[in-house]
Design a protein around this motif. Structure first.
Motif, PDB file in Angstrom:
ATOM      1  N   GLY A  77       0.798  -1.219   0.000  1.00 29.82           N
ATOM      2  CA  GLY A  77       0.000   0.000   0.000  1.00 29.82           C
ATOM      3  C   GLY A  77       0.829   1.266   0.000  1.00 29.82           C
ATOM      4  N   ILE A  78       1.892   1.311   0.815  1.00 32.14           N
ATOM      5  CA  ILE A  78       2.710   2.520   0.916  1.00 32.14           C
ATOM      6  C   ILE A  78       3.374   2.862  -0.425  1.00 32.14           C
ATOM      7  N   PRO A  79       4.010   1.914  -1.126  1.00 31.07           N
ATOM      8  CA  PRO A  79       4.585   2.259  -2.440  1.00 31.07           C
ATOM      9  C   PRO A  79       3.542   2.739  -3.435  1.00 31.07           C
ATOM     10  N   ALA A  80       2.327   2.170  -3.361  1.00 27.29           N
ATOM     11  CA  ALA A  80       1.260   2.608  -4.264  1.00 27.29           C
ATOM     12  C   ALA A  80       0.847   4.043  -3.952  1.00 27.29           C
ATOM     13  N   VAL A  81       0.736   4.355  -2.655  1.00 29.48           N
ATOM     14  CA  VAL A  81       0.397   5.724  -2.250  1.00 29.48           C
ATOM     15  C   VAL A  81       1.521   6.680  -2.648  1.00 29.48           C
ATOM     16  N   GLU A  82       2.767   6.235  -2.482  1.00 29.79           N
ATOM     17  CA  GLU A  82       3.917   7.050  -2.872  1.00 29.79           C
ATOM     18  C   GLU A  82       3.871   7.385  -4.357  1.00 29.79           C
ATOM     19  N   SER A  83       3.532   6.405  -5.176  1.00 27.46           N
ATOM     20  CA  SER A  83       3.451   6.629  -6.616  1.00 27.46           C
ATOM     21  C   SER A  83       2.365   7.645  -6.966  1.00 27.46           C
ATOM     22  N   LEU A  84       1.207   7.513  -6.324  1.00 28.28           N
ATOM     23  CA  LEU A  84       0.106   8.439  -6.589  1.00 28.28           C
ATOM     24  C   LEU A  84       0.453   9.860  -6.139  1.00 28.28           C
ATOM     25  N   LEU A  85       1.078   9.988  -4.978  1.00 30.83           N
ATOM     26  CA  LEU A  85       1.439  11.313  -4.470  1.00 30.83           C
ATOM     27  C   LEU A  85       2.488  11.982  -5.361  1.00 30.83           C
ATOM     28  N   CYS A  86       3.485  11.205  -5.779  1.00 27.11           N
ATOM     29  CA  CYS A  86       4.524  11.764  -6.647  1.00 27.11           C
ATOM     30  C   CYS A  86       3.935  12.220  -7.975  1.00 27.11           C
ATOM     31  N   GLU A  87       2.991  11.451  -8.496  1.00 30.43           N
ATOM     32  CA  GLU A  87       2.351  11.822  -9.763  1.00 30.43           C
ATOM     33  C   GLU A  87       1.495  13.066  -9.600  1.00 30.43           C
ATOM     34  N   PHE A  88       0.801  13.161  -8.454  1.00 33.03           N
ATOM     35  CA  PHE A  88      -0.091  14.298  -8.235  1.00 33.03           C
ATOM     36  C   PHE A  88       0.695  15.587  -7.995  1.00 33.03           C
ATOM     37  N   PHE A  89       1.777  15.507  -7.179  1.00 35.83           N
ATOM     38  CA  PHE A  89       2.548  16.692  -6.833  1.00 35.83           C
ATOM     39  C   PHE A  89       3.757  16.910  -7.731  1.00 35.83           C
ATOM     40  N   LEU A  90       3.925  16.041  -8.718  1.00 38.85           N
ATOM     41  CA  LEU A  90       5.036  16.130  -9.670  1.00 38.85           C
ATOM     42  C   LEU A  90       6.386  16.126  -8.941  1.00 38.85           C
ATOM     43  N   GLU A  91       6.493  15.229  -7.961  1.00 43.96           N
ATOM     44  CA  GLU A  91       7.730  15.083  -7.201  1.00 43.96           C
ATOM     45  C   GLU A  91       8.319  13.700  -7.484  1.00 43.96           C
ATOM     46  N   THR A  92       9.620  13.562  -7.241  1.00 43.74           N
ATOM     47  CA  THR A  92      10.258  12.257  -7.453  1.00 43.74           C
ATOM     48  C   THR A  92      10.228  11.397  -6.195  1.00 43.74           C
ATOM     49  N   SER A  93      10.070  12.038  -5.038  1.00 42.64           N
ATOM     50  CA  SER A  93      10.046  11.280  -3.782  1.00 42.64           C
ATOM     51  C   SER A  93       9.314  12.073  -2.711  1.00 42.64           C
ATOM     52  N   ILE A  94       8.397  11.405  -2.022  1.00 47.42           N
ATOM     53  CA  ILE A  94       7.663  12.038  -0.921  1.00 47.42           C
ATOM     54  C   ILE A  94       7.743  11.167   0.341  1.00 47.42           C
ATOM     55  N   LEU A  95       7.328   9.916   0.198  1.00 46.59           N
ATOM     56  CA  LEU A  95       7.348   9.000   1.339  1.00 46.59           C
ATOM     57  C   LEU A  95       8.578   8.101   1.375  1.00 46.59           C
ATOM     58  N   ALA A  96       9.292   8.026   0.266  1.00 46.21           N
ATOM     59  CA  ALA A  96      10.408   7.069   0.169  1.00 46.21           C
ATOM     60  C   ALA A  96      11.470   7.304   1.241  1.00 46.21           C
ATOM     61  N   ASP A  97      11.665   8.550   1.641  1.00 49.68           N
ATOM     62  CA  ASP A  97      12.670   8.851   2.664  1.00 49.68           C
ATOM     63  C   ASP A  97      12.293   8.288   4.029  1.00 49.68           C
ATOM     64  N   TYR A  98      11.039   7.891   4.173  1.00 53.15           N
ATOM     65  CA  TYR A  98      10.563   7.396   5.459  1.00 53.15           C
ATOM     66  C   TYR A  98      10.214   5.904   5.414  1.00 53.15           C
ATOM     67  N   TYR A  99      10.653   5.224   4.373  1.00 53.95           N
ATOM     68  CA  TYR A  99      10.404   3.781   4.298  1.00 53.95           C
ATOM     69  C   TYR A  99      11.013   3.055   5.498  1.00 53.95           C
ATOM     70  N   LEU A 100      12.182   3.492   5.928  1.00 56.28           N
ATOM     71  CA  LEU A 100      12.811   2.861   7.086  1.00 56.28           C
ATOM     72  C   LEU A 100      11.946   3.022   8.327  1.00 56.28           C
ATOM     73  N   LEU A 101      11.314   4.173   8.473  1.00 53.63           N
ATOM     74  CA  LEU A 101      10.435   4.402   9.621  1.00 53.63           C
ATOM     75  C   LEU A 101       9.261   3.423   9.602  1.00 53.63           C
ATOM     76  N   PHE A 102       8.697   3.201   8.413  1.00 53.29           N
ATOM     77  CA  PHE A 102       7.604   2.224   8.298  1.00 53.29           C
ATOM     78  C   PHE A 102       8.084   0.830   8.696  1.00 53.29           C
ATOM     79  N   ASP A 103       9.302   0.482   8.305  1.00 54.29           N
ATOM     80  CA  ASP A 103       9.858  -0.818   8.684  1.00 54.29           C
ATOM     81  C   ASP A 103      10.024  -0.927  10.195  1.00 54.29           C
ATOM     82  N   LEU A 104      10.481   0.157  10.818  1.00 57.14           N
ATOM     83  CA  LEU A 104      10.649   0.151  12.270  1.00 57.14           C
ATOM     84  C   LEU A 104       9.304   0.021  12.982  1.00 57.14           C
ATOM     85  N   VAL A 105       8.301   0.699  12.459  1.00 59.33           N
ATOM     86  CA  VAL A 105       6.957   0.572  13.039  1.00 59.33           C
ATOM     87  C   VAL A 105       6.482  -0.877  12.924  1.00 59.33           C
TER      88      VAL A 105
END
Length: 237
Positions: free
Chosen positions: A38-66
């Motif tokens: 789910g998170i990578p899918a949301v990341e893809s949608l957010l990047c496409e909507f905001f025309l960014e290359t990375s939004i959540l990817a920097d926090y993937y490690l945090l998701f793993d820790l959670v």
């Protein structure tokens, strides 16, 4: 050993009979599936909507820790609910004077679930993590998460009189996990205000990739366990 195994078997049967606790045990797997897909899918949608290359990817490690912490938290929450049920039914004191003994009761209700949660965390991180983990870091983080979850289990049981209070206390006990996002968002020395939280040191180990933080992570968990075990011990007498 046989009385402890029988006690643990009784513990498992109580969980199986309780649909809420079954859902609690399954929850980490559902969270792992959402984080992994789910998170990578949301990341893809957010990047496409905001025309960014990375939004959540920097926090993937945090998701793993959670994810590494959710698993032992849920397992030990289930253990706390079983112990509170036994306390309500006056079974705790009875079990403590049977061949199981107080030591066997503690092992079957705290350490055995903690060990199972450690194994479950390893499996979930191995197959559902968003970032690359080495085995030594994976084992270290899952071990520390298991220690923290035992402290949380002691907190829930010691400060609650019944399951209803236990479920309310579970929301407050989540504050012990508040240290996880701190190294990701507070880069100044202000972050060290969270040093009493073991979760803070767990996050520091991974963000800094430095096992020197292992010692404070273990010490803070042991301090929490020691402070709470006294009240736990008096309650099961």
């Amino acid at each position: 050993m046989i009385p402890m195994i029988r006690s643990f078997s009784m513990f498992i049967r109580q969980i199986i009979k309780d649909s809420m606790l079954i859902a609690v045990i399954i929850a980490p797997l559902l969270a792992a599936l959402f984080f992994r897909f789910g998170i990578p899918a949301v990341e893809s949608l957010l990047c496409e909507f905001f025309l960014e290359t990375s939004i959540l990817a920097d926090y993937y490690l945090l998701f793993d820790l959670v994810l590494s912490m959710i698993t032992p938290y849920m397992f030990c929450f289930a253990s706390s609910m079983v112990m509170l049920t036994e306390f309500d039914e006056n079974m705790t004191g009875y079990l403590a004077v049977t061949p199981v003994g107080k030591r066997g009761y503690v092992l079957s209700r705290l350490l055995f679930p903690g060990f199972l949660s450690f194994l479950a965390s390893l499996l979930l991180l191995k197959f559902f993590s968003l970032t690359q983990w080495t085995w030594d870091m994976m084992i270290t983080v899952c071990f520390l998460s298991g220690m923290l979850s035992i402290a949380i289990s002691l907190l829930l049981f010691s400060l609650s009189h019944n399951r209803v209070e236990g479920m309310a206390m579970a929301k407050l006990s989540g504050l012990l996990m508040l240290g996880l996002p701190v190294p990701f968002f507070l880069l100044s020395k202000v972050q060290y205000l969270f040093t009493p939280l073991p979760s803070f040191w767990i996050a520091k180990i991974m963000t800094e990739q430095n096992l020197l933080f292992l010692m404070p992570a273990i010490l803070t968990s042991l301090i929490w366990i020691r402070l709470l075990y006294g009240k736990f011990d008096r309650k099961i007498r």
